[in-house]
Design a protein around this motif. Structure first.
Motif, PDB file in Angstrom:
ATOM      1  N   THR A 140       0.831  -1.209   0.000  1.00  0.00           N
ATOM      2  CA  THR A 140       0.000   0.000   0.000  1.00  0.00           C
ATOM      3  C   THR A 140       0.861   1.253   0.000  1.00  0.00           C
ATOM      4  N   ALA A 141       1.840   1.287   0.893  1.00  0.00           N
ATOM      5  CA  ALA A 141       2.709   2.462   0.989  1.00  0.00           C
ATOM      6  C   ALA A 141       3.520   2.663  -0.288  1.00  0.00           C
ATOM      7  N   LEU A 142       4.025   1.580  -0.847  1.00  0.00           N
ATOM      8  CA  LEU A 142       4.850   1.673  -2.053  1.00  0.00           C
ATOM      9  C   LEU A 142       4.029   2.190  -3.239  1.00  0.00           C
ATOM     10  N   LEU A 158       4.223  13.991   5.048  1.00  0.00           N
ATOM     11  CA  LEU A 158       3.584  13.806   6.352  1.00  0.00           C
ATOM     12  C   LEU A 158       2.898  12.447   6.357  1.00  0.00           C
ATOM     13  N   VAL A 159       3.196  11.619   7.354  1.00  0.00           N
ATOM     14  CA  VAL A 159       2.545  10.315   7.494  1.00  0.00           C
ATOM     15  C   VAL A 159       1.707  10.346   8.762  1.00  0.00           C
ATOM     16  N   ASN A 160       0.398  10.296   8.607  1.00  0.00           N
ATOM     17  CA  ASN A 160      -0.520  10.261   9.745  1.00  0.00           C
ATOM     18  C   ASN A 160      -0.870   8.809  10.045  1.00  0.00           C
ATOM     19  N   GLY A 161      -0.642   8.403  11.315  1.00  0.00           N
ATOM     20  CA  GLY A 161      -0.782   6.991  11.668  1.00  0.00           C
ATOM     21  C   GLY A 161       0.504   6.254  11.379  1.00  0.00           C
ATOM     22  N   ALA A 162       1.609   6.823  11.842  1.00  0.00           N
ATOM     23  CA  ALA A 162       2.938   6.352  11.430  1.00  0.00           C
ATOM     24  C   ALA A 162       3.388   5.073  12.101  1.00  0.00           C
ATOM     25  N   SER A 163       2.657   4.576  13.100  1.00  0.00           N
ATOM     26  CA  SER A 163       3.120   3.393  13.820  1.00  0.00           C
ATOM     27  C   SER A 163       2.375   2.120  13.439  1.00  0.00           C
ATOM     28  N   GLY A 164       1.413   2.196  12.541  1.00  0.00           N
ATOM     29  CA  GLY A 164       0.676   1.013  12.122  1.00  0.00           C
ATOM     30  C   GLY A 164       1.355   0.262  10.998  1.00  0.00           C
ATOM     31  N   ALA A 170       5.278   3.329   5.309  1.00  0.00           N
ATOM     32  CA  ALA A 170       5.266   4.627   4.625  1.00  0.00           C
ATOM     33  C   ALA A 170       6.409   5.513   5.095  1.00  0.00           C
ATOM     34  N   VAL A 171       6.668   5.550   6.395  1.00  0.00           N
ATOM     35  CA  VAL A 171       7.773   6.349   6.917  1.00  0.00           C
ATOM     36  C   VAL A 171       9.081   5.905   6.280  1.00  0.00           C
ATOM     37  N   GLN A 172       9.313   4.599   6.261  1.00  0.00           N
ATOM     38  CA  GLN A 172      10.588   4.090   5.769  1.00  0.00           C
ATOM     39  C   GLN A 172      10.727   4.227   4.256  1.00  0.00           C
ATOM     40  N   LEU A 173       9.655   3.970   3.532  1.00  0.00           N
ATOM     41  CA  LEU A 173       9.747   4.065   2.076  1.00  0.00           C
ATOM     42  C   LEU A 173       9.880   5.506   1.614  1.00  0.00           C
ATOM     43  N   ALA A 174       9.175   6.426   2.290  1.00  0.00           N
ATOM     44  CA  ALA A 174       9.337   7.844   1.950  1.00  0.00           C
ATOM     45  C   ALA A 174      10.778   8.274   2.188  1.00  0.00           C
ATOM     46  N   LYS A 175      11.347   7.830   3.296  1.00  0.00           N
ATOM     47  CA  LYS A 175      12.747   8.154   3.591  1.00  0.00           C
ATOM     48  C   LYS A 175      13.673   7.504   2.564  1.00  0.00           C
ATOM     49  N   VAL A 219       0.717  14.381   1.823  1.00  0.00           N
ATOM     50  CA  VAL A 219       0.091  14.035   3.097  1.00  0.00           C
ATOM     51  C   VAL A 219      -0.475  12.635   2.938  1.00  0.00           C
ATOM     52  N   PHE A 220       0.011  11.709   3.736  1.00  0.00           N
ATOM     53  CA  PHE A 220      -0.387  10.305   3.659  1.00  0.00           C
ATOM     54  C   PHE A 220      -1.183   9.979   4.920  1.00  0.00           C
ATOM     55  N   ASP A 221      -2.500   9.863   4.784  1.00  0.00           N
ATOM     56  CA  ASP A 221      -3.342   9.475   5.915  1.00  0.00           C
ATOM     57  C   ASP A 221      -3.527   7.967   5.879  1.00  0.00           C
ATOM     58  N   ALA A 222      -2.871   7.278   6.802  1.00  0.00           N
ATOM     59  CA  ALA A 222      -2.888   5.816   6.811  1.00  0.00           C
ATOM     60  C   ALA A 222      -3.994   5.240   7.677  1.00  0.00           C
ATOM     61  N   VAL A 223      -4.725   6.082   8.412  1.00  0.00           N
ATOM     62  CA  VAL A 223      -5.719   5.559   9.355  1.00  0.00           C
ATOM     63  C   VAL A 223      -7.133   6.048   9.109  1.00  0.00           C
TER      64      VAL A 223
END
Length: 327
Positions: A140-142, A158-164, A170-175, A219-223
């Motif tokens: 999904t993130a990719l 911006l990743v909202n819901g970064a710990s799910g 998403a945090v790691q792939l964006a980085k 802005v990536f809303d994951a939740v």
């Protein structure tokens, strides 16, 4: 074989572990001994019949009125090939594989029949637990970050819901793609998302996303708790809003700067993610909950909304043995 199944929508207690026939192979399929399978937010939504706003009727018509037609849930797995259909030449018995079963589900079992096209070889460096854990959120993130939003070096994400499950990927792939990452999560998960590569962490309890003054390229809303209007306000004029858990209206209206809808399940993406795990560039953030009997516990934890990373079960392990992997 043993499998965790449900007859009708409802709470985690509706999941029952019982004996069921081992699947018969159809053309193009592979029988996989499931060594590890993820229990995901999608599994929990399907078990409960809890669908995004506006999707309830369509979803029930598609997947089942009183309960899912696919009684055995679970769509993300890692394991070993037991046998192949006569027309399958890509794999041989004994091959270690990972993949996703899509709407056919079936991975919360000791064995599952999977289309050969939905599997890739698992790198020897990657544990079954990590292979099963990374694919759901990782694909999904990719898809959204690389393929839809075109994230590249110098962008602000911006990743909202970064710990799910989706958020940690998403945090790691964006980085990995070169972005500067702001992660929105609770204070208790701050150290985790910093370790994953977040440049800045926002505690949503202290600073709600809607009150931020910053502007982002993505802005990536994951939740699913950032509205379309709130997300668009946080963007630069050329930015993209990703709604990974969108309701029917936002999905229908998704065009231009707003991205929504399901991510495809592609073998080349599975291989890409597994290679990142093998090389140490992507942490799957997995936790073994137990064996098949622990599927209910995994569902309960997902229902709290506080799950961190990816929960994984080991269908061929007793619960006590499986738990030792986390000690």
């Amino acid at each position: 074989m043993r499998a965790a199944s449900i007859e009708r929508y409802g709470p985690p207690e509706h999941v029952v572990v019982s004996d069921t026939p081992t699947p018969e192979l159809r053309r193009g399929e592979v029988l996989v001994r499931v060594e590890a399978a993820a229990v995901t937010a999608a599994d929990a939504r399907l078990r409960a019949g809890r669908f995004p706003k506006g999707f309830a009727l369509l979803a029930r018509l598609g997947v089942g009125i009183r309960g899912p037609r696919a009684r055995v849930l679970g769509s993300t797995l890692s394991g070993r090939v037991e046998r192949v259909a006569p027309d399958v030449t890509r794999f041989l018995p004994g091959d270690e594989v990972a993949g996703m079963t899509g709407l056919r589900m079936g991975a919360h079992a000791e064995y599952v029949a999977v289309s050969a096209s939905a599997l890739v070889r698992k790198p020897v460096e990657v544990k079954n637990v990590d292979a099963a854990g990374v694919l759901f959120g990782g694909t999904t993130a990719l898809w959204f970050l690389r393929d839809r939003a075109g994230v590249k070096a110098g962008m602000r994400v911006l990743v909202n819901g970064a710990s799910g499950a989706v958020g940690t990927s998403a945090v790691q792939l964006a980085k990995h793609l070169g972005a500067t990452v702001t992660a929105v999560t609770s204070s208790r998960n701050r150290d985790l998302v910093v370790r994953l590569g977040a440049d800045r962490v926002v505690d949503y309890a202290e600073t709600p996303v809607a009150t931020l003054d910053d502007r982002f390229d993505v802005v990536f809303d994951a939740v699913g708790n950032v509205s379309r209007a709130e997300g668009l306000r946080l963007l630069v004029p050329t930015g993209s809003l990703i709604l990974a858990v969108a309701d029917l209206l936002d999905t229908v209206r998704a065009r231009g700067r707003v991205l929504a809808g399901p991510a495809p399940q592609r073998g080349e993406d599975f291989a890409f993610l597994l290679d990142l795990v093998a090389s140490g560039h992507l942490d799957p953030v997995t936790e073994v909950v137990g064996g098949l009997e622990s599927v209910r516990e995994a569902h309960r934890r997902i229902d709290t909304g506080r799950k961190v990373g990816n929960l994984v079960i080991l269908p061929h392990k007793g619960d006590d043995a499986a738990r030792t992997l986390n000690s």
